[in-house]
Design a protein around this motif. Structure first.
Motif, short mmCIF file in Angstrom:
data_model
loop_
_atom_site.label_atom_id
_atom_site.label_comp_id
_atom_site.label_asym_id
_atom_site.label_seq_id
_atom_site.Cartn_x
_atom_site.Cartn_y
_atom_site.Cartn_z
N LEU A 1 0.85 -1.19 0.00
CA LEU A 1 0.00 0.00 0.00
C LEU A 1 0.88 1.24 0.00
O LEU A 1 1.94 1.26 0.63
CB LEU A 1 -0.91 -0.01 1.23
CG LEU A 1 -1.91 -1.17 1.26
CD1 LEU A 1 -2.67 -1.19 2.58
CD2 LEU A 1 -2.88 -1.05 0.09
N PRO A 2 0.45 2.27 -0.70
CA PRO A 2 1.28 3.49 -0.72
C PRO A 2 1.27 4.19 0.64
O PRO A 2 0.30 4.07 1.40
CB PRO A 2 0.61 4.36 -1.78
CG PRO A 2 -0.77 3.84 -1.93
CD PRO A 2 -0.75 2.39 -1.52
N PRO A 3 2.34 4.91 0.95
CA PRO A 3 2.36 5.66 2.21
C PRO A 3 1.21 6.68 2.22
O PRO A 3 0.90 7.28 1.20
CB PRO A 3 3.72 6.38 2.18
CG PRO A 3 4.21 6.26 0.79
CD PRO A 3 3.55 5.09 0.15
N GLY A 4 0.59 6.80 3.38
CA GLY A 4 -0.52 7.75 3.49
C GLY A 4 -1.84 7.20 3.03
O GLY A 4 -2.86 7.90 3.05
N PHE A 5 -1.86 5.90 2.63
CA PHE A 5 -3.11 5.31 2.13
C PHE A 5 -4.17 5.29 3.23
O PHE A 5 -3.89 4.95 4.38
CB PHE A 5 -2.85 3.89 1.65
CG PHE A 5 -4.08 3.15 1.21
CD1 PHE A 5 -4.65 3.39 -0.03
CD2 PHE A 5 -4.69 2.23 2.05
CE1 PHE A 5 -5.79 2.73 -0.43
CE2 PHE A 5 -5.84 1.55 1.65
CZ PHE A 5 -6.38 1.81 0.40
N TYR B 1 9.38 -4.25 -8.36
CA TYR B 1 8.89 -5.37 -7.59
C TYR B 1 9.00 -6.65 -8.39
O TYR B 1 10.01 -6.93 -8.99
CB TYR B 1 7.46 -5.08 -7.13
CG TYR B 1 7.36 -3.67 -6.59
CD1 TYR B 1 8.07 -3.33 -5.43
CD2 TYR B 1 6.66 -2.70 -7.25
CE1 TYR B 1 8.04 -2.05 -4.94
CE2 TYR B 1 6.63 -1.41 -6.77
CZ TYR B 1 7.32 -1.08 -5.61
OH TYR B 1 7.29 0.19 -5.15
N SER C 1 7.16 -0.20 -0.38
CA SER C 1 6.52 0.93 -1.06
C SER C 1 7.54 1.56 -1.99
O SER C 1 8.74 1.48 -1.77
CB SER C 1 6.01 1.95 -0.05
OG SER C 1 7.08 2.51 0.66
N ARG D 1 0.76 -0.25 -9.15
CA ARG D 1 -0.27 -1.05 -8.47
C ARG D 1 -1.36 -1.53 -9.43
O ARG D 1 -2.47 -1.83 -9.01
CB ARG D 1 -0.84 -0.26 -7.29
CG ARG D 1 0.20 -0.10 -6.16
CD ARG D 1 -0.21 0.75 -5.01
NE ARG D 1 0.86 0.78 -4.01
CZ ARG D 1 1.93 1.60 -4.05
NH1 ARG D 1 2.05 2.47 -5.03
NH2 ARG D 1 2.87 1.53 -3.12
#
Lengths: 327, 327
Positions: A300-304, B244, A321, B214
Motif C-alpha cells: 500500500l502506498p504511504p498515506g493510504f 517489484y 513501497s 499497483r
C-alpha cells in the motif's frame, strides 16, 4: 466498517480459479481459504461448480464446501451449474445463489456445451422453474460468457448480447452478468453494452466479469463502474488463468480491484491486510501455483486510507513501497 | 492512416527507461530503436536526458541521439533537462522540445534536486528566458512529478498541485504535465486533478505520465482521457521500472496503452505490429532486460480492427490468442 459497501466484490477464485489449475486443493484447504476471504470482508464467494467429477475432479467436493461456507455470517454462497443435473444437485444443498453460464457466441456455446444460446435460455427457464418449486429463496444468475467477443467467432454483435440479456431476464433469472471470457473487451465497449443492457432489463443487470488478458481489466472495471455496475467478479491472485507469460492472468485480481476502488473512495467492505492474509492461506493450499497482482507486490502506498477513513495497520504500511524516482 | 490521431502517445522509454536500467545501450542501438518506434507511428519520443554523464552514463550520448532523431520526418524530439546547464546543452542541439521535472512534493524536490518547488519555478523561468533568446521554436514542458502522492511526504495536497501548475504556466512553459511518479494515483484523483488544472491553465494542460505500480496504469489513463487529456507518456515494454515482482512495472506499457485506445476506437497513429517489431529491436539492444506488457504476450484478439478500420496483417493476427474458457 459502519457504512454499507458501495460495491460488491464477488470472489470467484474457489470456482473459476481452482477449476483452472492442475492441482486439486483439499476440501479443508478450500474451506480455510474461504474462511480467510470471508474474514477479509468478502460477502459473495463462488465456492465451486456442480459439474461431473469426471470432467473436473477439482470440484468433486463442491457440496461439502457449500455446506461449510453457508455457516459464515453474512456471506452469499454461490456455485456454478452448467446443466439441469447440476442445478438439481446444487438446489439440494443450502446454497444461496447459482450461476448459469450462457454464451452470447453461438460458436462458443456449441463448442462448450453443444447447445445453441436459444437452447441454453430454455435450460435457464427449466432451472428457474426448479428453483421456484424447490428452493424459492435461491437467486439465479445468468453469466453471459463471450459477451465482448469470442476467439471462435471473433466479434459478437452487440445486438445479440442485448437480445440474449432480454431473453434471460424473461426466462426469470434475477441477474444477468456480462463476462469478458476471452479478454477482448475495451472500456468503450463495456460502457456501451452495460448501458444498452441496463436500458432493457434495468436492475436485473448484474455483475461485470472482466478479464485482464491484455491488461485492460481494471480500466474495464472502471468503465463498468461509470455505467452504474455495482457487482464485480474477480479472483484472488488472479487465480485461474495464466494463459501467457508472467503477469498475464485471466481474471481481474481481487487485491488490485479492491485497492483501486478503496483508493477512489469507493467502499468495498474488504480489508486489504486481511486479504493479504487470505492470499497466504491460498498459497499454502496450492503450493507452487503462481499468484498475480501488482498491489500485493508493491504494498500500500504511504498515506493510504480506506474509503471509510480507516488507516492500514503499521504492520502492513511497512510493506514494500515505491522509492521516489525521477519522473 | 489518413485521419489525424486522436491522442499523442509520447514514448519516454529511451530516456525514462534507459536511465533506469543498469546496462548502457549503445548509441547505434538507441538510434535503431528510435527509428523502429518512429516507423511504428510514434510521433513524440523523449530520446534522452541532458544530465551529467557521471550521474547517468547511459545518457552521455544524448546530443548524438538528438541529432539522429531530428532526421526522422514528423517526429517531435524531446529531452529531459534537470537544470540550467542541461538546458544550455540541450538548446545547443536541434531538438524540438525539452521537459523539466518539477516536484509538487517539497520533500521529494529537496531529496532529488536540493531545491524547493519555488526555486524550481525560478529555474523554469530562466530556462524559458534562455529558450526565448536562443531557440524560440523549442517547446518547454514542465513535468510535475509526485503530483498524485509522494513516498516521502505521503499525500500531496491537490491545492499544491494546482498552485504549482499555475506558477509554471505563469513562468512561461508551453505545457504542464502531471506525473504519478510513485504509482499512487487512482482514477478519481486523476479526474479531479486534471479537471482542476485545466480549469486554471486551460490548453497548457499537458501530458498524463502515469505509472502501473499497483496495476492502475491503464485505468488512470482512461480517467485522464475522460477529462480531455490527449497526450499520454508511456514506455515500450514498460521499460524503466520493475521495482517489484514479475509484471510490476513503473511506466505504463506503450503496447497496452495503444491497444486500449485503438480497441476503444481512439486513433493513436501507431501500428501495433510495427510496435512489436520495435520491441524486438529494443530487446536486441538490451539483451537480458525484462520487457513487460500483456498485449505483446496475448497477441491481438481475433477480429481486431484499428480505430481507423484497418485490419492487422495475417502474420500478426496469428499471434497467440486466448482459448475459449468457461466463464
Amino acid at each position: 466498517m459502519t457504512a454499507p459497501p458501495d460495491v460488491l466484490i464477488s470472489e470467484v477464485g474457489p470456482r473459476d480459479g481452482l477449476q483452472s489449475v492442475q492441482a486439486t486443493m483439499s476440501t479443508a484447504a478450500k474451506c480455510a481459504w474461504i474462511d480467510a476471504l470471508h474474514a477479509a470482508g468478502l460477502r459473495e464467494i463462488e465456492v465451486g461448480s456442480f459439474v461431473s467429477p469426471r470432467l473436473l475432479p477439482q470440484m468433486a467436493d463442491v457440496a461439502d464446501v457449500v455446506r461449510h461456507a453457508v455457516g459464515l455470517p453474512g456471506l452469499t454462497v454461490m456455485a456454478l451449474v452448467p446443466n439441469l443435473r447440476g442445478a438439481q444437485a446444487a438446489l439440494a444443498t443450502p446454497l444461496h445463489k447459482l450461476t448459469l453460464p450462457v454464451s452470447a457466441s453461438a460458436a462458443h456455446s456449441m463448442a462448450n456445451v453443444r447447445q445453441t444460446p436459444a437452447q441454453m435460455v430454455e435450460l435457464v427457464r427449466q432451472v428457474v422453474a426448479l428453483r421456484d418449486a424447490s428452493a424459492p429463496a435461491v437467486r439465479v444468475e445468468a453469466g453471459m460468457s463471450t459477451a465482448f467477443g469470442c476467439t471462435l467467432q471473433g466479434r459478437v454483435p452487440e445486438d445479440d448480447v442485448v437480445r440474449l440479456a432480454v431473453a434471460l431476464a424473461e426466462a426469470g433469472v434475477d441477474e444477468v452478468g456480462l463476462s469478458d471470457t476471452t479478454g477482448m473487451a475495451d472500456p468503450a465497449q463495456v460502457r456501451r453494452l452495460f448501458r444498452r443492457v441496463r436500458a432493457e432489463i434495468g436492475t436485473r443487470t448484474g455483475a461485470a466479469h472482466l478479464h485482464n488478458t491484455r491488461g485492460l481489466g481494471l480500466a474495464n472495471c472502471l468503465a463498468a463502474w461509470d455505467e452504474g455496475v455495482r457487482t464485480f467478479d474477480s479472483s484472488q491472485g488472479g487465480l485461474g488463468g495464466c494463459p501467457y507469460a508472467p503477469g498475464a492472468s485471466g481474471n481481474v485480481v481481487t487485491e488490485d480491484l479492491v485497492f483501486m476502488f478503496e483508493a477512489m473512495g469507493v467502499r468495498t467492505g474488504v480489508d486489504l491486510e486481511r486479504l493479504q492474509a487470505a492470499r497466504a492461506v491460498l498459497a499454502a493450499g496450492l503450493p507452487g501455483e503462481p499468484l498475480y497482482g501488482m498491489t500485493p507486490e508493491a504494498g500500500l502506498p504511504p498515506g493510504f486510507t480506506y474509503a471509510d477513513g480507516r488507516r492500514p495497520s503499521a504492520a502492513t504500511s511497512t510493506l514494500a513501497s515505491a522509492d521516489a524516482d525521477r519522473s
